[in-house]
Design a protein around this motif. Structure first.
Motif, mmCIF file in Angstrom:
data_model
loop_
_atom_site.group_PDB
_atom_site.id
_atom_site.type_symbol
_atom_site.label_atom_id
_atom_site.label_comp_id
_atom_site.label_asym_id
_atom_site.label_seq_id
_atom_site.Cartn_x
_atom_site.Cartn_y
_atom_site.Cartn_z
ATOM 1 N N LEU A 285 81.124 18.963 71.584
ATOM 2 C CA LEU A 285 79.737 19.112 72.442
ATOM 3 C C LEU A 285 78.899 17.938 72.621
ATOM 4 O O LEU A 285 78.221 17.662 73.472
ATOM 5 C CB LEU A 285 78.813 20.012 71.522
ATOM 6 C CG LEU A 285 79.016 21.644 71.568
ATOM 7 C CD1 LEU A 285 77.924 22.413 70.891
ATOM 8 C CD2 LEU A 285 78.930 21.979 73.046
ATOM 9 N N TRP A 450 72.493 17.922 69.617
ATOM 10 C CA TRP A 450 73.107 18.371 70.773
ATOM 11 C C TRP A 450 72.204 18.129 72.181
ATOM 12 O O TRP A 450 70.836 18.261 71.750
ATOM 13 C CB TRP A 450 73.456 19.939 70.592
ATOM 14 C CG TRP A 450 73.927 20.582 69.257
ATOM 15 C CD1 TRP A 450 73.578 21.674 68.487
ATOM 16 C CD2 TRP A 450 75.256 20.129 68.877
ATOM 17 N NE1 TRP A 450 74.277 21.781 67.499
ATOM 18 C CE2 TRP A 450 75.464 20.910 67.617
ATOM 19 C CE3 TRP A 450 76.199 19.085 69.110
ATOM 20 C CZ2 TRP A 450 76.610 20.927 66.622
ATOM 21 C CZ3 TRP A 450 77.246 18.758 68.345
ATOM 22 C CH2 TRP A 450 77.325 19.765 67.059
ATOM 23 N N ARG A 451 72.996 18.108 73.137
ATOM 24 C CA ARG A 451 72.066 18.158 74.482
ATOM 25 C C ARG A 451 71.370 19.401 74.403
ATOM 26 O O ARG A 451 71.858 20.480 73.999
ATOM 27 C CB ARG A 451 73.061 17.782 75.422
ATOM 28 C CG ARG A 451 73.802 16.402 75.397
ATOM 29 C CD ARG A 451 74.575 16.190 76.582
ATOM 30 N NE ARG A 451 75.225 14.858 76.682
ATOM 31 C CZ ARG A 451 76.469 14.596 75.984
ATOM 32 N NH1 ARG A 451 77.117 15.614 75.732
ATOM 33 N NH2 ARG A 451 76.851 13.355 76.193
ATOM 34 N N ARG A 453 71.089 21.286 77.136
ATOM 35 C CA ARG A 453 71.905 22.337 77.786
ATOM 36 C C ARG A 453 72.995 22.920 76.739
ATOM 37 O O ARG A 453 73.149 24.250 77.024
ATOM 38 C CB ARG A 453 72.673 21.739 79.102
ATOM 39 C CG ARG A 453 73.863 20.857 78.744
ATOM 40 C CD ARG A 453 74.569 20.621 79.861
ATOM 41 N NE ARG A 453 75.800 19.576 79.801
ATOM 42 C CZ ARG A 453 75.862 18.238 79.912
ATOM 43 N NH1 ARG A 453 74.690 17.714 80.022
ATOM 44 N NH2 ARG A 453 76.792 17.570 79.601
ATOM 45 N N HIS A 454 73.490 22.195 76.069
ATOM 46 C CA HIS A 454 74.186 22.744 74.729
ATOM 47 C C HIS A 454 73.334 23.760 74.032
ATOM 48 O O HIS A 454 73.881 24.859 73.503
ATOM 49 C CB HIS A 454 74.962 21.917 74.046
ATOM 50 C CG HIS A 454 75.820 20.976 74.726
ATOM 51 N ND1 HIS A 454 76.338 19.663 74.861
ATOM 52 C CD2 HIS A 454 76.698 21.410 75.902
ATOM 53 C CE1 HIS A 454 77.026 19.223 75.477
ATOM 54 N NE2 HIS A 454 77.512 20.430 76.453
ATOM 55 N N ARG A 455 72.140 23.356 73.726
ATOM 56 C CA ARG A 455 71.125 24.196 72.921
ATOM 57 C C ARG A 455 70.971 25.278 73.674
ATOM 58 O O ARG A 455 70.926 26.608 72.783
ATOM 59 C CB ARG A 455 70.066 23.403 72.419
ATOM 60 C CG ARG A 455 70.042 22.123 71.753
ATOM 61 C CD ARG A 455 68.886 21.428 71.646
ATOM 62 N NE ARG A 455 68.869 19.924 71.637
ATOM 63 C CZ ARG A 455 67.828 19.317 71.515
ATOM 64 N NH1 ARG A 455 66.692 19.630 71.514
ATOM 65 N NH2 ARG A 455 67.871 17.935 71.627
#
Length: 678
Positions: A285, A450-451, A453-455
């Motif tokens: 990720l 995390w970025r 969008r990953h969150r």
């Protein structure tokens, strides 16, 4: 004035004077020519005697020179070595000593040391130690007690014992167990835990079965913690954040109610397989896809671990299979787009990696297909085994279940007693993953490694899994669980949707790991700015506080009851036999008792009750009488056992001593058990 030969200084020799002027050292011959004791005059030249003497002296000198040659050479070598040392760099003395060449033992010792100090070794040992502590007193009396209760755990202890026994003695009979006589395919009446069959090959009898079960129970917790830790690390989490993910995934409060279901607790293969697959593809990720990190071997290992996880049961394995199918679909579409649309030259995954996924996926599908075939046969032979919408509604938890802890929670158990009273089926509806986990995951939405969008993707997964876990409680399940229940192959075998909370817990743990890792990184930056650059004890304690809190919230007070002792008659009486009274709670310990000889028994407990067993229970209520005896003889039953300590409040409390002479059977007592021989 000239003197005579017998006295004074001899006359000067012109050659001698010339030689002396050159300051050349005199040889023995020169000394001989100028020796004043010589006879005759130098001027007149040496006589014959003089010449002989000179030759003799020269020979002696040459011999001495030859004898001393070794000494002279050694002296020359010493001087040469001294000269070399003087020409060396004078500062070389202050340099490091040359590295010694390690011996074979030294190399082996260093290799062992590196292995023991490796992060994965420490993580595995830490997970095991934590599992022993958090499941205590499971290993205190492992041959006599079982966690939670002795009903379902007795069944699962028998499952492991039977699979090992069958594979060692008669593999063709594996699916046709000794229980539920005379039914066939009886081993597939519930999840089989077939992946634990190698453990079932060790030891015989109920005590060995209990010991085996308790050991696997502890190891299952250790594997779950280790698997979740490895997954979080592979995705890019820090060590403390990964530890938080591992602890919450294994010891979330809702899982404490599942302590009696080994097939639910045995979920560590899920995150471990995902971690291996991600590592094999060089993906995380935090860093995205890195082709230089690809390792095809890890891909094969990931698929094999996934297949092993599936062999432990479809209750947990089936949703995992669909998750893998979804990941595989997304990866395939991505590979096609990047290969032929975005960049026709660059291959993002590589042909070898794509081949490994295809082969591994086929192996996984083949294992799943072979494991599923017996269940299709059972569903065809026993239509009552099919799950219905009514079963689904009975086990579907309301939204309040996500805030309610089970009674086994040491922290929240007593506090949530009132909330549990409103739930119709508490063991499957108390789904609290932990308030600390909720808080950490919420913080992870705003502050994380995390970025963004990953969150958001992790949050979406949490919401979807929670909605599915509610079954028919969310919009009656018309647009959520029910379509899956009706249309996806195998999904109608899931009657307890609340166990999908496993995926909610894993995703919440990853969100929490991102937040804790970001916090630990901030602490490192603060400590680096200090002089000296070392964090204070309070800062170090602050980084460990989240891990400490989730561990404390996972503390349990799970009971460990003593299992009923195997009657002596079960070790001597042959089958087929029936033990009365017979019902779900009584039959599961009977299955455990049969692990000494695995004689055929009519008794059995599983996820459903076969029609034949229901009929046996109905007919034998009046046993011993002519009708029940003839019925059992028709089935092939040779012996009936009735333990005296179990007849209180049953029809056999008074009939156990009734006369049997007119029935053509005999009765004897073995210990506390009355044995009727038909």
């Amino acid at each position: 004035m000239t003197t005579g030969r017998s006295g004074g200084t001899p006359p000067p020799n012109p050659e001698a004077a010339s030689t002396a002027g050159d300051r050349k050292p005199k040889t023995d011959m020169d000394k001989l020519e100028t020796d004043p004791g010589d006879a005759g005059s130098p001027k007149d030249g040496p006589t014959t005697a003089d010449t002989a003497a000179a030759e003799s002296t020269a020979g002696s000198a040459a011999a001495e020179s030859t004898d001393d040659k070794g000494t002279d050479d050694k002296s020359t070598d010493d001087k040469s070595e001294k000269s070399k040392k003087e020409k060396r760099d004078p500062f070389a003395t202050f340099g490091p000593a040359p590295t010694p060449v390690p011996t074979r033992v030294g190399r082996a010792t260093r290799a062992v040391g590196r292995f023991l100090a490796h992060e994965w070794t420490l993580a595995a040992l830490g997970s095991l130690a934590l599992a022993v502590a958090m499941t205590w007193p499971t290993l205190r009396y492992p041959r006599y007690t079982l966690p939670q209760d002795y009903w379902d755990p007795s069944l699962q202890a028998w499952q492991m014992a039977w699979s090992g026994h069958a594979l060692l003695t008669d593999p063709g009979r594996l699916l046709h167990s000794n229980a539920f006589f005379p039914e066939r395919w009886s081993f597939a009446f519930s999840d089989t835990l077939l992946g634990y069959a190698p453990a079932g090959m060790i030891g015989t009898g109920p005590e060995a079965a209990l010991l085996r079960y308790n050991i696997m129970f502890v190891l299952a917790h250790a594997l779950a913690t280790f698997g979740a830790y490895v997954l979080a690390r592979q995705l890019g989490s820090g060590r403390i954040g990964a530890a938080v993910a591992g602890v919450t995934y294994t010891y979330a409060p809702w899982l404490l109610a599942q302590a009696g279901h080994l097939h639910v607790v045995s979920n560590g293969g899920i995150p471990l397989a995902l971690a291996m697959l991600a590592r094999g593809h060089g993906w995380s990720l935090r860093h995205g896809y890195r082709p230089e990190k690809r390792r095809v071997g890890w891909v094969y290992a990931g698929w094999l671990v996934a297949a092993w996880q599936l062999s432990l049961g479809f209750g947990i394995g089936l949703p995992f299979a669909y998750v893998l199918a979804g990941i595989g679909l997304v990866a395939t579409v991505t590979w096609i787009l990047r290969r032929w649309v975005v960049n026709p030259v660059r291959r993002p995954f590589g042909r070898r990696l794509f081949t490994a996924d295809v082969v591994g996926g086929l192996i996984f599908a083949a294992v799943g297909g072979m494991l599923a075939l017996p269940y299709f046969t059972v569903a065809e032979l026993h239509p009552q085994a099919e799950r219905t919408a009514a079963d689904l509604a009975w086990f579907s938890p309301p939204a309040t279940g996500f805030l309610t802890a089970p009674a086994e929670s040491r922290i929240w158990g007593d506090l949530h007693e009132g909330a549990r009273a409103t739930l119709p089926w508490q063991p499957e509806m108390t789904l609290l993953p932990g308030y600390v986990l909720y808080a950490l995951a919420l913080g992870g939405l705003f502050f994380s490694v995390w970025r963004v969008r990953h969150r958001l993707l992790l949050l979406a997964g949490v919401v979807v899994s929670m909605v599915l876990a509610m079954g028919t409680e969310f919009l009656d399940g018309r647009y959520t669980f029910v379509p899956l229940f009706e249309h996806l192959p195998g999904w109608n075998g899931i009657r307890t949707p609340g166990r999908l909370m496993l995926w909610t817990t894993l995703l919440l743990g990853l969100l929490a790991a991102g937040a804790v890792s970001a916090f630990a990184g901030r602490v490192r930056k603060i400590s680096a700015a200090r002089i000296p650059s070392w964090p204070s004890p309070w800062l170090r304690l602050a980084t460990l506080l989240p891990l400490l809190l989730v561990t404390v919230e996972g503390l349990n007070r799970t009971p460990h009851p003593v299992v009923p002792v195997q009657p002596a008659a079960m070790r001597t009486v042959d089958g087929p036999l029936l033990v009365l009274p017979s019902d779900q709670s009584h039959d599961q310990p009977v299955m455990l008792w049969s692990t000494t000889h695995f004689q055929d028994i009519v008794n059995g407990g599983s996820g459903f009750t076969p029609t034949l067993l229901e009929e046996v229970r109905r007919v034998t209520i009046t046993f011993p009488d002519q009708g029940s005896v003839e019925y059992l003889r028709t089935l092939g039953v040779r012996n009936v056992l009735i333990p005296r300590n179990q007849v209180a409040g049953t029809p056999w409390e008074f009939s156990i001593d009734a006369p049997v002479d007119a029935l053509g059977i005999t009765r004897e007592e073995i210990g506390d058990v009355v044995v009727y021989r038909l």
